[in-house]
Design a protein around this motif. Structure first.
Motif, short mmCIF file in Angstrom:
data_model
loop_
_atom_site.label_atom_id
_atom_site.label_comp_id
_atom_site.label_asym_id
_atom_site.label_seq_id
_atom_site.Cartn_x
_atom_site.Cartn_y
_atom_site.Cartn_z
N SER A 47 0.83 -1.20 0.00
CA SER A 47 0.00 0.00 0.00
C SER A 47 0.87 1.26 0.00
O SER A 47 0.48 2.29 -0.53
N GLU A 48 2.04 1.15 0.58
CA GLU A 48 2.95 2.29 0.61
C GLU A 48 3.39 2.68 -0.80
O GLU A 48 3.47 3.86 -1.14
N LYS A 49 3.65 1.68 -1.64
CA LYS A 49 4.05 1.95 -3.02
C LYS A 49 2.89 2.59 -3.79
O LYS A 49 3.10 3.52 -4.57
N LEU A 50 1.68 2.11 -3.56
CA LEU A 50 0.51 2.71 -4.20
C LEU A 50 0.34 4.16 -3.78
O LEU A 50 0.09 5.04 -4.60
N ARG A 51 0.49 4.42 -2.49
CA ARG A 51 0.36 5.77 -1.97
C ARG A 51 1.41 6.70 -2.58
O ARG A 51 1.11 7.81 -3.00
N ARG A 52 2.64 6.22 -2.68
CA ARG A 52 3.70 7.03 -3.25
C ARG A 52 3.46 7.31 -4.73
O ARG A 52 3.76 8.40 -5.21
N ALA A 53 2.92 6.32 -5.44
CA ALA A 53 2.62 6.52 -6.86
C ALA A 53 1.54 7.59 -7.03
O ALA A 53 1.65 8.46 -7.91
N ILE A 54 0.53 7.56 -6.18
CA ILE A 54 -0.53 8.57 -6.24
C ILE A 54 0.04 9.95 -5.93
O ILE A 54 -0.26 10.93 -6.60
N VAL A 55 0.89 10.02 -4.90
CA VAL A 55 1.49 11.30 -4.52
C VAL A 55 2.31 11.86 -5.68
O VAL A 55 2.21 13.05 -6.01
N LEU A 56 3.11 11.02 -6.32
CA LEU A 56 3.92 11.49 -7.44
C LEU A 56 3.06 11.99 -8.59
O LEU A 56 3.36 13.03 -9.19
N ALA A 88 12.52 12.82 -2.00
CA ALA A 88 13.14 11.57 -2.46
C ALA A 88 13.18 11.52 -3.98
O ALA A 88 14.15 11.03 -4.56
N PHE A 89 12.14 12.02 -4.63
CA PHE A 89 12.12 12.03 -6.10
C PHE A 89 13.25 12.87 -6.66
O PHE A 89 13.95 12.46 -7.58
N GLU A 95 12.89 5.74 -8.85
CA GLU A 95 12.83 4.47 -8.11
C GLU A 95 12.94 4.70 -6.62
O GLU A 95 12.26 4.05 -5.83
N GLY A 96 13.82 5.60 -6.20
CA GLY A 96 13.99 5.90 -4.78
C GLY A 96 12.75 6.50 -4.15
O GLY A 96 12.50 6.32 -2.96
N ALA A 97 11.97 7.23 -4.95
CA ALA A 97 10.75 7.84 -4.42
C ALA A 97 9.61 6.84 -4.37
O ALA A 97 8.76 6.90 -3.49
N LEU A 98 9.59 5.92 -5.33
CA LEU A 98 8.48 4.97 -5.43
C LEU A 98 8.62 3.81 -4.46
O LEU A 98 7.64 3.36 -3.86
N VAL A 99 9.82 3.33 -4.26
CA VAL A 99 10.07 2.16 -3.41
C VAL A 99 10.89 2.60 -2.22
O VAL A 99 11.92 3.25 -2.36
N ARG A 100 10.43 2.24 -1.06
CA ARG A 100 11.13 2.61 0.17
C ARG A 100 12.44 1.84 0.27
O ARG A 100 12.49 0.64 0.01
N LYS A 101 13.50 2.54 0.66
CA LYS A 101 14.79 1.87 0.76
C LYS A 101 14.86 1.02 2.02
O LYS A 101 14.29 1.37 3.06
N LYS A 102 15.56 -0.08 1.92
CA LYS A 102 15.69 -1.02 3.03
C LYS A 102 16.81 -0.55 3.95
O LYS A 102 17.81 0.00 3.49
N ARG A 103 16.64 -0.77 5.23
CA ARG A 103 17.67 -0.41 6.21
C ARG A 103 18.92 -1.25 5.98
O ARG A 103 18.84 -2.44 5.71
N ALA A 104 20.08 -0.62 6.17
CA ALA A 104 21.33 -1.35 6.07
C ALA A 104 21.52 -2.22 7.31
O ALA A 104 21.97 -3.37 7.22
#
Length: 166
Positions: A47-56, A88-89, A95-104
């Protein structure tokens, strides 16, 4: 980012966003716009990816160019989230704005390494101490501290480790 103006309306103060230049502007290419629309249309995934796509899509300067407040109300998130996606965009790309980066690194280090997990499992499969009919989580935790495998450990950590390996 957004400047707010206080206006008196009847007996209430209403805060409205005053238009000003944004530091991070979203300009989607046709390909990026198509990816966002396809992500929303499929409706599957996080759902986070969907939300970010809508925001963009809504923040696109060449598209609707909605204000952050309006986007946050439509999407159901905070205005700061919209600003973070914009940032982030610009800084990390599409890609960085659409998909959340994973913690190191995880926020807390693992309590048990592979050897300690192996000792815990071996202990669990062995006989319990005299006077006990079976191993309890608290008994296993106390025994691991007593044998100096770890300095301290909670029964919940023991449970999660045994559940993970079961």
């Amino acid at each position: 980012m957004g400047l707010f103006e206080r206006q008196f309306f009847w007996n209430l103060y209403v805060y409205t966003e005053v238009l000003m230049d944004k530091k991070y502007l979203v300009r989607l290419t046709d390909e990026e716009r198509a990816i966002c629309e396809a992500t929303i249309k499929m409706g599957t995934g996080k759902s986070e990816k969907l939300r970010r796509a809508i925001v963009l899509l809504k923040a696109d300067v060449d598209g609707p160019a909605w204000h952050d407040t309006k986007i946050s109300e439509a999407v159901g998130c905070r205005r700061q989230t919209v600003e973070n996606v914009r940032q982030a965009f610009v800084l990390e790309g599409f890609e960085g704005a659409l998909v959340r980066k994973k913690r190191a690194m995880p926020p807390t280090p693992k309590m048990l390494d592979g050897m300690a997990e192996a000792k815990l499992i071996a202990m669990r499969l062995g006989k319990p101490p005299a006077g006990f009919g079976h191993w309890t989580l608290r008994l296993l935790a106390d025994q691991m501290v007593e044998l100096q495998i770890v300095d301290s450990i909670s029964p919940e950590t023991v449970r999660q480790t045994l559940k993970k390996t079961a």
